[in-house]
Write a protein that holds these residues in place. Structure first.
Motif, PDB file in Angstrom:
ATOM      1  N   PHE A   1       6.784  -9.334  -2.599  1.00 18.39           N
ATOM      2  CA  PHE A   1       6.963  -8.401  -3.713  1.00 18.39           C
ATOM      3  C   PHE A   1       5.786  -8.458  -4.685  1.00 18.39           C
ATOM      4  O   PHE A   1       5.238  -7.420  -5.081  1.00 18.39           O
ATOM      5  CB  PHE A   1       8.265  -8.721  -4.457  1.00 18.39           C
ATOM      6  N   LEU A   2       5.372  -9.663  -5.056  1.00 21.00           N
ATOM      7  CA  LEU A   2       4.283  -9.808  -6.030  1.00 21.00           C
ATOM      8  C   LEU A   2       2.947  -9.359  -5.464  1.00 21.00           C
ATOM      9  O   LEU A   2       2.132  -8.768  -6.181  1.00 21.00           O
ATOM     10  CB  LEU A   2       4.203 -11.249  -6.515  1.00 21.00           C
ATOM     11  N   GLU A   3       2.694  -9.630  -4.199  1.00 27.37           N
ATOM     12  CA  GLU A   3       1.455  -9.153  -3.590  1.00 27.37           C
ATOM     13  C   GLU A   3       1.390  -7.633  -3.620  1.00 27.37           C
ATOM     14  O   GLU A   3       0.329  -7.048  -3.860  1.00 27.37           O
ATOM     15  CB  GLU A   3       1.349  -9.652  -2.143  1.00 27.37           C
ATOM     16  N   ALA A   4       2.529  -6.991  -3.398  1.00 29.27           N
ATOM     17  CA  ALA A   4       2.571  -5.528  -3.407  1.00 29.27           C
ATOM     18  C   ALA A   4       2.345  -4.973  -4.806  1.00 29.27           C
ATOM     19  O   ALA A   4       1.618  -3.997  -4.993  1.00 29.27           O
ATOM     20  CB  ALA A   4       3.918  -5.051  -2.863  1.00 29.27           C
ATOM     21  N   LEU A   5       2.952  -5.601  -5.806  1.00 31.30           N
ATOM     22  CA  LEU A   5       2.845  -5.111  -7.181  1.00 31.30           C
ATOM     23  C   LEU A   5       1.483  -5.416  -7.790  1.00 31.30           C
ATOM     24  O   LEU A   5       0.838  -4.538  -8.380  1.00 31.30           O
ATOM     25  CB  LEU A   5       3.940  -5.730  -8.048  1.00 31.30           C
ATOM     26  N   LEU A   6       1.033  -6.648  -7.657  1.00 28.27           N
ATOM     27  CA  LEU A   6      -0.188  -7.099  -8.337  1.00 28.27           C
ATOM     28  C   LEU A   6      -1.455  -6.817  -7.535  1.00 28.27           C
ATOM     29  O   LEU A   6      -2.556  -6.968  -8.053  1.00 28.27           O
ATOM     30  CB  LEU A   6      -0.093  -8.596  -8.641  1.00 28.27           C
ATOM     31  N   LYS A   7      -1.269  -6.448  -6.257  1.00 24.34           N
ATOM     32  CA  LYS A   7      -2.412  -6.142  -5.374  1.00 24.34           C
ATOM     33  C   LYS A   7      -3.356  -7.340  -5.261  1.00 24.34           C
ATOM     34  O   LYS A   7      -4.577  -7.222  -5.409  1.00 24.34           O
ATOM     35  CB  LYS A   7      -3.161  -4.895  -5.861  1.00 24.34           C
ATOM     36  N   ILE A   8      -2.761  -8.493  -5.010  1.00 20.85           N
ATOM     37  CA  ILE A   8      -3.525  -9.723  -4.814  1.00 20.85           C
ATOM     38  C   ILE A   8      -2.968 -10.445  -3.596  1.00 20.85           C
ATOM     39  O   ILE A   8      -1.886 -10.116  -3.106  1.00 20.85           O
ATOM     40  CB  ILE A   8      -3.451 -10.655  -6.046  1.00 20.85           C
TER      41      ILE A   8
ATOM     42  N   MET B   1       6.953   5.404   1.722  1.00 22.81           N
ATOM     43  CA  MET B   1       7.406   4.216   2.426  1.00 22.81           C
ATOM     44  C   MET B   1       6.302   3.519   3.211  1.00 22.81           C
ATOM     45  O   MET B   1       6.545   2.525   3.893  1.00 22.81           O
ATOM     46  CB  MET B   1       8.586   4.549   3.334  1.00 22.81           C
ATOM     47  N   ASN B   2       5.074   4.044   3.116  1.00 27.93           N
ATOM     48  CA  ASN B   2       3.928   3.326   3.654  1.00 27.93           C
ATOM     49  C   ASN B   2       3.349   2.351   2.628  1.00 27.93           C
ATOM     50  O   ASN B   2       2.523   1.510   2.973  1.00 27.93           O
ATOM     51  CB  ASN B   2       2.837   4.301   4.103  1.00 27.93           C
ATOM     52  N   GLU B   3       3.780   2.496   1.373  1.00 33.07           N
ATOM     53  CA  GLU B   3       3.344   1.606   0.303  1.00 33.07           C
ATOM     54  C   GLU B   3       4.357   0.479   0.145  1.00 33.07           C
ATOM     55  O   GLU B   3       5.546   0.712  -0.055  1.00 33.07           O
ATOM     56  CB  GLU B   3       3.218   2.375  -1.017  1.00 33.07           C
ATOM     57  N   LYS B   4       3.878  -0.764   0.217  1.00 38.60           N
ATOM     58  CA  LYS B   4       4.787  -1.904   0.194  1.00 38.60           C
ATOM     59  C   LYS B   4       5.573  -1.996  -1.109  1.00 38.60           C
ATOM     60  O   LYS B   4       6.756  -2.362  -1.101  1.00 38.60           O
ATOM     61  CB  LYS B   4       4.016  -3.198   0.449  1.00 38.60           C
ATOM     62  N   ILE B   5       4.957  -1.647  -2.229  1.00 36.86           N
ATOM     63  CA  ILE B   5       5.683  -1.747  -3.496  1.00 36.86           C
ATOM     64  C   ILE B   5       6.828  -0.737  -3.539  1.00 36.86           C
ATOM     65  O   ILE B   5       7.913  -1.021  -4.053  1.00 36.86           O
ATOM     66  CB  ILE B   5       4.738  -1.566  -4.721  1.00 36.86           C
TER      67      ILE B   5
ATOM     68  N   MET C   1      14.056   3.118   6.140  1.00 33.87           N
ATOM     69  CA  MET C   1      12.655   3.301   6.487  1.00 33.87           C
ATOM     70  C   MET C   1      11.830   2.097   6.026  1.00 33.87           C
ATOM     71  O   MET C   1      10.960   1.613   6.757  1.00 33.87           O
ATOM     72  CB  MET C   1      12.117   4.582   5.850  1.00 33.87           C
ATOM     73  N   ALA C   2      12.117   1.607   4.823  1.00 39.08           N
ATOM     74  CA  ALA C   2      11.395   0.449   4.282  1.00 39.08           C
ATOM     75  C   ALA C   2      11.585  -0.775   5.162  1.00 39.08           C
ATOM     76  O   ALA C   2      10.639  -1.513   5.453  1.00 39.08           O
ATOM     77  CB  ALA C   2      11.866   0.165   2.858  1.00 39.08           C
ATOM     78  N   GLU C   3      12.815  -0.999   5.602  1.00 40.19           N
ATOM     79  CA  GLU C   3      13.106  -2.174   6.421  1.00 40.19           C
ATOM     80  C   GLU C   3      12.500  -2.055   7.816  1.00 40.19           C
ATOM     81  O   GLU C   3      12.197  -3.078   8.446  1.00 40.19           O
ATOM     82  CB  GLU C   3      14.617  -2.396   6.478  1.00 40.19           C
ATOM     83  N   LYS C   4      12.331  -0.832   8.304  1.00 39.67           N
ATOM     84  CA  LYS C   4      11.668  -0.634   9.591  1.00 39.67           C
ATOM     85  C   LYS C   4      10.183  -0.962   9.501  1.00 39.67           C
ATOM     86  O   LYS C   4       9.593  -1.502  10.432  1.00 39.67           O
ATOM     87  CB  LYS C   4      11.848   0.812  10.064  1.00 39.67           C
ATOM     88  N   LYS C   5       9.584  -0.630   8.377  1.00 43.60           N
ATOM     89  CA  LYS C   5       8.144  -0.811   8.210  1.00 43.60           C
ATOM     90  C   LYS C   5       7.767  -2.208   7.724  1.00 43.60           C
ATOM     91  O   LYS C   5       6.624  -2.623   7.854  1.00 43.60           O
ATOM     92  CB  LYS C   5       7.597   0.247   7.231  1.00 43.60           C
ATOM     93  N   ASN C   6       8.711  -2.905   7.114  1.00 46.32           N
ATOM     94  CA  ASN C   6       8.416  -4.201   6.509  1.00 46.32           C
ATOM     95  C   ASN C   6       9.379  -5.255   7.062  1.00 46.32           C
ATOM     96  O   ASN C   6      10.557  -5.301   6.697  1.00 46.32           O
ATOM     97  CB  ASN C   6       8.551  -4.101   4.982  1.00 46.32           C
ATOM     98  N   LYS C   7       8.868  -6.116   7.939  1.00 45.44           N
ATOM     99  CA  LYS C   7       9.705  -7.136   8.571  1.00 45.44           C
ATOM    100  C   LYS C   7      10.260  -8.131   7.555  1.00 45.44           C
ATOM    101  O   LYS C   7      11.355  -8.677   7.740  1.00 45.44           O
ATOM    102  CB  LYS C   7       8.887  -7.866   9.631  1.00 45.44           C
ATOM    103  N   THR C   8       9.498  -8.359   6.480  1.00 45.76           N
ATOM    104  CA  THR C   8       9.985  -9.272   5.441  1.00 45.76           C
ATOM    105  C   THR C   8      11.225  -8.708   4.764  1.00 45.76           C
ATOM    106  O   THR C   8      12.166  -9.447   4.447  1.00 45.76           O
ATOM    107  CB  THR C   8       8.885  -9.526   4.390  1.00 45.76           C
ATOM    108  N   LEU C   9      11.251  -7.392   4.567  1.00 44.77           N
ATOM    109  CA  LEU C   9      12.423  -6.754   3.961  1.00 44.77           C
ATOM    110  C   LEU C   9      13.626  -6.816   4.894  1.00 44.77           C
ATOM    111  O   LEU C   9      14.775  -6.923   4.436  1.00 44.77           O
ATOM    112  CB  LEU C   9      12.114  -5.295   3.608  1.00 44.77           C
TER     113      LEU C   9
END
Length: 239
Positions: free
Chosen positions: A34-41, A171-175, A192-200
């Motif tokens: 979550f933080l990597e997606a928001l802070l872009k780090i 839904m291509n954007e992680k945030i 859609m988010a859960e399909k694209k993001n295994k962590t979710l």
């Protein structure tokens, strides 16, 4: 919170669930994602201040503020607060609390230049700012040189869920994937988010386990009851 088959289904907008979910041992991968997606780090390591203590929350903090605090590998302190109800004071509150975070986390004798940077993230269940963006990052600049960021020690983020809800999320954007999961109002977007993001996808499994825990559900219910009693009491006071 949603309801299915007459049974309350709690989500991350309940701050007991939010804090328990992100602070539980083994769940660091979710907060990092979550933080990597928001802070872009890129975050190599994260240290969560404390795992939530359910008994403490039940006895001491059931009506107080519940925030989540973590330290990143470069020493940056991140503080996250979930605020679903508009108390008309979030700007003053988060400004005041940022100074408390710095004071609490700075050891005696630390040089000013060695004080850790603080990032305050406020996830809101209401609209705060008059602009269309649902994620707002603040910077402190000079009045006559707006391009120059003069103070970099503290940054604030305001995430306004109602604005996100009205937009067509990418839904291509992680945030946006994470906000769809957190807001829990658009079933199609969540799938859609859960399909694209295994962590979710893993996060969904953890949420199902967590919200099935009787002790956690009981605290979530107590928290919800306190919120309702508070609103009722304020309404009566106004009358």
């Amino acid at each position: 919170m949603n309801q299915e088959n007459g049974i309350k289904r709690y989500n991350l907008k309940n701050d007991i669930i939010f804090k328990t979910f992100f602070t539980r041992k083994g769940n660091e991968i979710f907060l990092i994602d979550f933080l990597e997606a928001l802070l872009k780090i890129k975050i190599k390591e994260i240290k969560i201040k404390e795992e939530v203590n359910l008994e403490m929350l039940a006895v001491e903090e059931k009506g107080g503020r519940l925030d989540l605090q973590a330290k990143l590998n470069d020493g940056v302190i991140v503080n996250i607060e979930l605020q679903m109800r508009n108390n008309i004071n979030i700007k003053e509150r988060t400004t005041y609390y940022s100074s408390k975070v710095i004071s609490r986390e700075t050891a005696r004798g630390t040089k000013y230049e060695d004080i850790n940077k603080v990032i305050m993230i406020n996830i809101l269940g209401y609209n705060l700012l008059e602009f269309d963006e649902y994620i707002s990052e603040t910077v402190v600049v000079l009045d006559k040189h707006r391009e120059y960021e003069v103070l970099k020690g503290i940054k604030w983020y305001f995430i306004e869920l109602p604005k996100f809800r009205k937009r067509n999320p990418n839904m291509n954007e992680k945030i946006d994937q994470w906000l769809a999961f957190l807001d829990d109002s658009n079933k199609e977007a969540i799938e859609m988010a859960e399909k694209k993001n295994k962590t979710l996808k893993k996060a969904r499994e953890e949420m199902e386990y967590l919200t099935g825990d009787e002790a956690v559900r009981r605290l979530a219910e107590l928290r919800e009851k306190w919120e309702m009693d508070y609103i009722s009491g304020m309404s009566l006071a106004e009358e």
